[in-house]
Design an enzyme around this catalytic site. Structure first.
Site, PDB file in Angstrom:
ATOM      1  N   VAL A   1     -53.244 -15.163   1.157  1.00 31.83           N
ATOM      2  CA  VAL A   1     -53.485 -16.427   1.930  1.00 31.83           C
ATOM      3  C   VAL A   1     -55.088 -16.517   2.252  1.00 31.83           C
ATOM      4  CG1 VAL A   1     -53.348 -17.715   4.013  1.00 31.83           C
ATOM      5  CG2 VAL A   1     -51.493 -16.324   3.146  1.00 31.83           C
TER       6      VAL A   1
ATOM      7  N   GLY B   1     -58.864 -19.515   3.024  1.00 32.73           N
ATOM      8  CA  GLY B   1     -59.045 -20.682   3.369  1.00 32.73           C
ATOM      9  C   GLY B   1     -58.712 -21.746   2.495  1.00 32.73           C
TER      10      GLY B   1
ATOM     11  N   ASP C   1     -69.893 -13.022  -3.422  1.00 24.62           N
ATOM     12  CA  ASP C   1     -68.704 -12.526  -2.346  1.00 24.62           C
ATOM     13  C   ASP C   1     -67.986 -11.412  -2.915  1.00 24.62           C
ATOM     14  OD1 ASP C   1     -67.304 -12.801  -0.148  1.00 24.62           O
ATOM     15  OD2 ASP C   1     -65.854 -14.177  -0.950  1.00 24.62           O
TER      16      ASP C   1
END
Length: 843
Positions: free
Chosen positions: A525, A527, A641
């Site tokens: 899960v 954003g 990231d």
């Protein structure tokens, strides 16, 4: 009569007359478009057509009655009337010499085809000073709303505050509203409030020194921002002397987690009685202080970024009040404005004269014509001791100073509410005028046609009645296939689909693959939404990432990921199989990585721990993927990231980089970096990138260095439940590594099963990756070479141990008989000898 169909907006324009007078002026509150009075926020607002007032109108204009659906402002009752003007309209106010705040309230409404507020444009001039030019109220509403949404903030309420400070030396205030071309303007209410006390000193020092002091006498100002840092919004009725509104600061922060909100422990008082009107005490009762001050290396800052108008001088006012420490040298920090030191060696306790003492500091700086943002940053004082590694701010205000009798900056919005005329306009500099004109005209025509069609489809789809709606509501996320861009436009994925690699799946195929998005199949899960394990094409497993159809968050990253993975193919990058864009859905289909994330095998789950060899091999795989990103394209690609949750392991524990939603193309050949807003994950973020907003490939290298330490220590990079000196993994591990004692904090499950020399080399690589200066860090290619050497050292060590064990085992075998059997004699066997003995059976 018209009816308001959108949310209301209060635009506040404040004018302060800088002069002296013996008599204290009175407030004048005007309810425009009415001859009656109304009580709002405990004050009485008089109609602009009422008699016995000091206000006269040059022409009546058109008075209209409306209703409002806003519900978000205490001023909503004022928005039920408005005055429209199609020609110049003057409000002349008598007996106003002195210091005043003048606020103008605008709330868009519908009055029929003759007055479509989406086409409204006008200017405002006060006593000859131009305040606004070609002012587009709906465009400004939409622009600010999209800014809030793009930063993940709630954008259900929209208030735009503009404040002007003006020296008025005559007993008259003339406010002129001037429509642009054949357009019109409107006004709902005006409030004129006298200023109590002194707000500004005569001069202000320049940021960075060298420019001397700026004399404020005769300089008009516009207040761009007013923030209650670390605290809730302060409504105007909570500042009863001046009726100011103080916004929450979090939506302007680059990384909200960099600062923690704190409150006072006792009553606040002003350090000087001259400051009582500068800000209400409510501002000083809350603050934002640096997070994890005892573990962050002295490189991280609390940072706020503001959009401003280019080619103006700006005054920055900082509000301070020490809330925690009752002695000096406990909190020492520096203040940076636009990446230059504005204040050094700041000790609030010393400067204010004690704890819970409120004071402020002003500075000014110049923003050039090539810049449209302003940064305010607070960080540790590098010369301070460990105990002083902290910073604090209670409030922040930014004022624009007039230039040549002008404070107006034209804000133009295209048909999709994108702000134009700033940095975008500079793209055309250097291009031939003829070619530029043709391109621009053609582009505008195409955009207008496209947006008109999309907007009509959106309205038709949702069966909306005709009339005005806030522009940011046109083409909502549920109305068309696609995602909202950062400025509120519908971004169609369809036209790009033809250039993408991979299969286009139908929604029916996706539903079948995920058993109608069965929750039991969710494997991740984020954003963007959820990731499901599914089966496609006769049982082939796949990871199916579905964007949340009820939220914009992450949809821009979705498009970036599609674009990146469509042009990237490498064994150590997760492959994109295909996508689905149908019926408001945006779905990506990836190869399935059976062993999940690298982090899940390091800590936080009941999975078996990885061996040292597996950890090194996983790091090598990730490094190969990153090296390919950095070197496989003309300009290279920066992942931005890098973290252990974005390193996935397949069924054979081969590591692959994933999640390219934040990735950026590297700098052009003649540049050394990419200037961009800071994005990434707290704990992995390159401090140099965080501090300078300059992204390079070495930013990925820094994040990868944190990953290396995470692989060794098998713990979270930020863990606030640990003692202060252990919260931040990078700092904690670096402290041990500098002592060449990293083995002291290694994952206990690795004890005795790794080559000490390979660990030493591995730690040295991680240390180099975390160098303060990006230029001092190795490239990913160099990191990869050293990691492969680490693996060779460990494998050689394993082979040596295996040979030693084999030799030891052979010595344990005694007494070979010739009667058809094998006798095993074990004398005080070791555990390994027992295992060998179990494998030998008598014939």
């Amino acid at each position: 009569m018209g009816k308001i169909t959108g949310e209301g907006l209060l635009i506040v324009l404040i004018l302060v007359a800088v002069s002296t007078t013996d008599a204290q002026p009175k407030s004048l509150l005007i309810n425009c478009g009415s001859n009656s009075s109304v009580n709002v926020d405990g004050r009485r607002w008089v109609g602009d057509m009422a008699s016995n007032t000091n206000v006269t109108l040059s022409s009546p204009g058109v008075a209209v009655s409306t209703s409002t659906l806003s519900g978000n402002s205490i001023y909503d009752p004022l928005y039920k009337t408005a005055r429209i003007f199609t020609a110049s309209l003057n409000y002349t106010v008598k007996e106003v010499q002195g210091n005043y705040f003048v606020r103008f309230h605008f709330c868009p409404f519908e009055t029929g085809e003759d007055f479509n507020v989406n086409k409204s444009s006008f200017g405002v001039v006060v006593n000859g000073l131009k305040l606004l030019s070609e002012f587009d109220v709906p465009g400004m509403i939409s622009h600010k709303n999209m800014d809030l949404q793009s930063s993940g903030k709630n954008a259900s309420s929209f208030f735009l505050v503009k404040e002007y400070i003006l020296a008025v030396n005559v007993d008259l205030l003339v406010i002129e509203f001037v429509p642009t071309g054949g357009s019109f303007g409107f006004i709902n209410a005006i409030e004129i409030v006298p200023v109590v006390g002194e707000l500004f000193d005569g001069s202000v020092s320049k940021v960075g020194g060298g420019g001397g002091n700026l004399n404020l006498n005769g300089r008009a100002m516009e207040t761009m921002y007013r923030l209650n840092v670390g605290g809730p919004e302060i409504q105007s009725d909570q500042d009863p002397d001046l009726w100011r509104t103080w916004e929450v600061d979090s939506s302007y922060m680059i990384t909200e987690n960099a600062g923690s909100a704190i409150k006072n422990h006792s009553n606040i008082t002003y350090a000087s009685m001259n400051d009582t009107s500068v800000a209400p005490l409510l501002v000083y009762e809350t603050a934002r202080a640096m997070s994890n001050t005892q573990v962050l290396e002295k490189r991280f800052n609390m940072s706020w970024k503001f959009e401003v108008d280019p080619d103006f001088d700006y005054l920055v006012r900082l509000h301070f009040c020490e809330l925690d420490y009752d002695k000096a040298n406990e909190r020492i920090f520096r203040v940076y404005i636009n990446n230059r030191t504005a204040m050094g060696n700041v000790d609030i306790f010393v400067r204010a004269g004690g704890m819970n003492k409120a004071y402020h500091q002003d500075h000014f700086d110049t923003v050039s014509s090539r810049i449209d943002n302003l940064w305010v940053q607070l960080g540790p004082e590098t010369a301070a001791g460990a105990a002083g590694t902290d910073a604090l701010l209670n409030g922040l205000e930014i004022f624009k100073l007039s230039r040549n009798g002008n404070l107006a900056h034209v804000e133009r919005f295209d048909s999709a509410d994108n702000l134009v005329g700033k940095s975008k306009a500079r793209i055309w500099v250097g291009i031939g005028a003829g070619l530029a004109s043709i391109a621009v005209v053609a582009g505008i025509v195409l955009v207008l046609c496209f947006c008109k069609r999309r907007r009509k489809e959106s309205i038709d789809t949702k069966n909306n009645p005709p009339g005005w709606r806030p522009l940011f509501l046109y083409g909502g996320i549920n109305s068309t296939v696609g995602a909202k861009g950062s400025a509120g436009t519908q971004k169609s994925y369809g036209p790009a689909a033809s250039t993408r690699a991979g299969k286009r799946f139908t929604l029916a195929e996706i539903i079948a693959a995920t058993n109608n998005f069965d929750e039991s199949l969710v494997i991740g899960v984020g954003g963007f939404g959820k990731v499901y394990k599914g089966e496609i094409d006769d049982g082939i497993p796949a990871a199916i990432k579905r964007a949340n159809p009820h939220s914009d968050q992450g949809l821009a990253e979705f498009e970036t990921e599609i674009e990146m993975l469509s042009k990237l193919r490498h064994r150590h990058l997760v492959s994109l199989i295909g996508f689905c864009e149908e019926k408001n859905e945006m779905i990506l289909v990836y190869e399935y990585m059976a062993n999940g994330t690298l982090r899940s095998h390091l800590f936080g789950s009941d999975l078996p721990p990885l061996t040292w060899k597996q950890r090194v091999e996983a790091c090598i795989g990730a490094a190969r993927g990153l090296h390919y990103l950095h070197t496989g394209a003309d300009r290279g690609i920066i992942h931005r990231d890098v973290k252990t949750t974005n390193i996935l392991l397949d069924e054979n524990f081969v590591a692959k980089m994933a999640d390219f939603g934040l990735s950026k193309d590297g700098p052009a050949f003649e540049h050394t970096h990419v200037s961009t807003a800071v994005k990434g994950s707290f704990g992995y973020l390159d401090p140099e990138y965080f501090r300078r907003q300059q992204l390079t490939e070495k930013s990925d290298v820094y994040s990868f260095g944190v990953v290396l330490f995470e692989a060794v220590c098998a713990r979270a990079v930020i863990n606030p439940t640990l003692p202060k000196d252990q919260i931040n993994l990078a700092e904690w591990a670096m402290r041990w590594q500098r002592q060449r004692s990293l083995d002291t904090i290694i994952d206990a499950r690795l004890k005795g099963s790794y080559c000490p020399e390979s660990l030493s080399k591995f730690a040295e690589i991680a240390e180099k990756c975390l160098a303060d200066d990006g230029k001092s860090r190795p490239t990913m290619g160099e990191v990869l070479w050293h990691l492969e050497y680490v693996l060779q050292l460990h494998e050689a060590w394993l082979n040596l141990k295996s040979n030693e064990t084999s030799f030891s085992s052979s010595q344990a075998l005694r007494g070979i008989q010739d009667d058809g059997g094998l006798e095993v004699v074990v004398q005080e066997p070791s555990s390994h000898d027992e295992e060998v003995g179990l494998d030998l059976k008598q014939n």
